[in-house]
Design an enzyme around this catalytic site. Structure first.
Site, PDB file in Angstrom:
ATOM      1  N   TYR A  28     -28.394 -42.449 -62.407  1.00  0.00           N
ATOM      2  CA  TYR A  28     -29.538 -41.762 -61.808  1.00  0.00           C
ATOM      3  C   TYR A  28     -30.413 -42.766 -61.053  1.00  0.00           C
ATOM      4  O   TYR A  28     -30.835 -42.502 -59.915  1.00  0.00           O
ATOM      5  CB  TYR A  28     -30.334 -41.062 -62.898  1.00  0.00           C
ATOM      6  CG  TYR A  28     -31.603 -40.401 -62.427  1.00  0.00           C
ATOM      7  CD1 TYR A  28     -31.560 -39.214 -61.698  1.00  0.00           C
ATOM      8  CD2 TYR A  28     -32.852 -40.968 -62.695  1.00  0.00           C
ATOM      9  CE1 TYR A  28     -32.728 -38.602 -61.262  1.00  0.00           C
ATOM     10  CE2 TYR A  28     -34.022 -40.355 -62.259  1.00  0.00           C
ATOM     11  CZ  TYR A  28     -33.954 -39.174 -61.546  1.00  0.00           C
ATOM     12  OH  TYR A  28     -35.118 -38.589 -61.108  1.00  0.00           O
ATOM     13  N   GLU A  50     -38.961 -31.381 -63.320  1.00  0.00           N
ATOM     14  CA  GLU A  50     -40.118 -32.248 -63.576  1.00  0.00           C
ATOM     15  C   GLU A  50     -41.135 -31.496 -64.435  1.00  0.00           C
ATOM     16  O   GLU A  50     -41.801 -32.079 -65.283  1.00  0.00           O
ATOM     17  CB  GLU A  50     -40.760 -32.701 -62.265  1.00  0.00           C
ATOM     18  CG  GLU A  50     -39.925 -33.667 -61.442  1.00  0.00           C
ATOM     19  CD  GLU A  50     -39.722 -35.039 -62.094  1.00  0.00           C
ATOM     20  OE1 GLU A  50     -40.395 -35.332 -63.108  1.00  0.00           O
ATOM     21  OE2 GLU A  50     -38.885 -35.799 -61.597  1.00  0.00           O
ATOM     22  N   TRP A  58     -37.665 -38.525 -69.384  1.00  0.00           N
ATOM     23  CA  TRP A  58     -36.794 -37.978 -68.351  1.00  0.00           C
ATOM     24  C   TRP A  58     -35.335 -37.955 -68.799  1.00  0.00           C
ATOM     25  O   TRP A  58     -34.582 -37.043 -68.446  1.00  0.00           O
ATOM     26  CB  TRP A  58     -36.942 -38.769 -67.054  1.00  0.00           C
ATOM     27  CG  TRP A  58     -36.045 -38.250 -65.976  1.00  0.00           C
ATOM     28  CD1 TRP A  58     -35.014 -38.903 -65.382  1.00  0.00           C
ATOM     29  CD2 TRP A  58     -36.079 -36.940 -65.373  1.00  0.00           C
ATOM     30  NE1 TRP A  58     -34.401 -38.091 -64.455  1.00  0.00           N
ATOM     31  CE2 TRP A  58     -35.036 -36.884 -64.433  1.00  0.00           C
ATOM     32  CE3 TRP A  58     -36.890 -35.820 -65.549  1.00  0.00           C
ATOM     33  CZ2 TRP A  58     -34.778 -35.748 -63.658  1.00  0.00           C
ATOM     34  CZ3 TRP A  58     -36.635 -34.682 -64.791  1.00  0.00           C
ATOM     35  CH2 TRP A  58     -35.595 -34.654 -63.863  1.00  0.00           C
TER      36      TRP A  58
END
Length: 207
Positions: A28, A50, A58
């Site tokens: 990522y 988000e 995350w």
């Protein structure tokens, strides 16, 4: 050796320290975070994810992204907008995602708000992109949590009916979608980006 804010992988490459040693997190970092994203479907997905990330790490969301994509129809706004209370109840029993009623309902509402826009979502979001800054952060302490642009984007999205789009969440979106580039000095992604011409600087010279 890299500074504490950086981490050197077993491939000998220096990365932002938050990428750690998780293979998916590293991918990522290397391929997505800070890369300009203009695809409206992927941007809608990022807005929603988000929002789900608020209060969580995350990586927790990233590991569940395949399941999120499955249950939210690939983040096709039209299909998500048609989801009902029965879908919400069903998803609250799905252990593969974050079972938070408010965030699930916000995703459906955000799809409806996206369909009601008078311009493409990508155009709206990117209209709040700040100029490329001349100096990138050298450490995590130099990376803001909120900016004037993220606050303005949050206010505009809320005005248009979006939910879970606070200023901090919107700055995270800006980082993820490449509206800002917060790869630290010394990270290989930063070095690659800094080797590219700065359009803002070029425009200033031309002016």
């Amino acid at each position: 050796m890299p500074r504490p804010e950086l981490i050197r992988g077993d491939d000998g490459i220096d990365r932002c320290g938050w990428s750690g040693d998780d293979a998916e997190y590293r991918r990522y970092h290397d391929e997505e975070w800070g890369t300009p994203q203009h695809d409206p479907v992927r941007l809608f997905e990022k807005v929603c994810l988000e929002g789900f990330q608020a209060g969580l790490s995350w990586i927790t969301i990233l590991r569940r992204r395949p399941a999120f994509r499955e249950v939210f129809h690939g983040f096709d706004a039209e299909r998500v907008a048609s989801m009902t209370e029965a879908d919400v109840v069903r998803l609250l029993d799905d252990e593969r995602i974050i079972r938070h009623r408010g965030k699930i309902e916000a995703t459906i509402q955000n799809a409806r708000a996206t369909l009601a826009l008078d311009q493409p979502l990508d155009e709206l979001i990117w209209s709040f992109a700040p100029p490329r800054r001349e100096e990138r952060p050298t450490g995590f302490g130099a990376v803001p949590a909120i900016t004037a642009e993220s606050t303005a984007l949050s206010k505009e999205l809320r005005r248009r009916g979006f939910r879970f789009v606070g200023p901090t969440t919107m700055y995270a979106l800006m980082q993820a979608a490449g509206l800002v580039d917060d790869h630290l000095v010394g990270c290989f992604r930063a070095e690659a980006a800094d080797a590219q011409p700065n359009p803002s600087a070029a425009a200033a010279v031309a002016g």
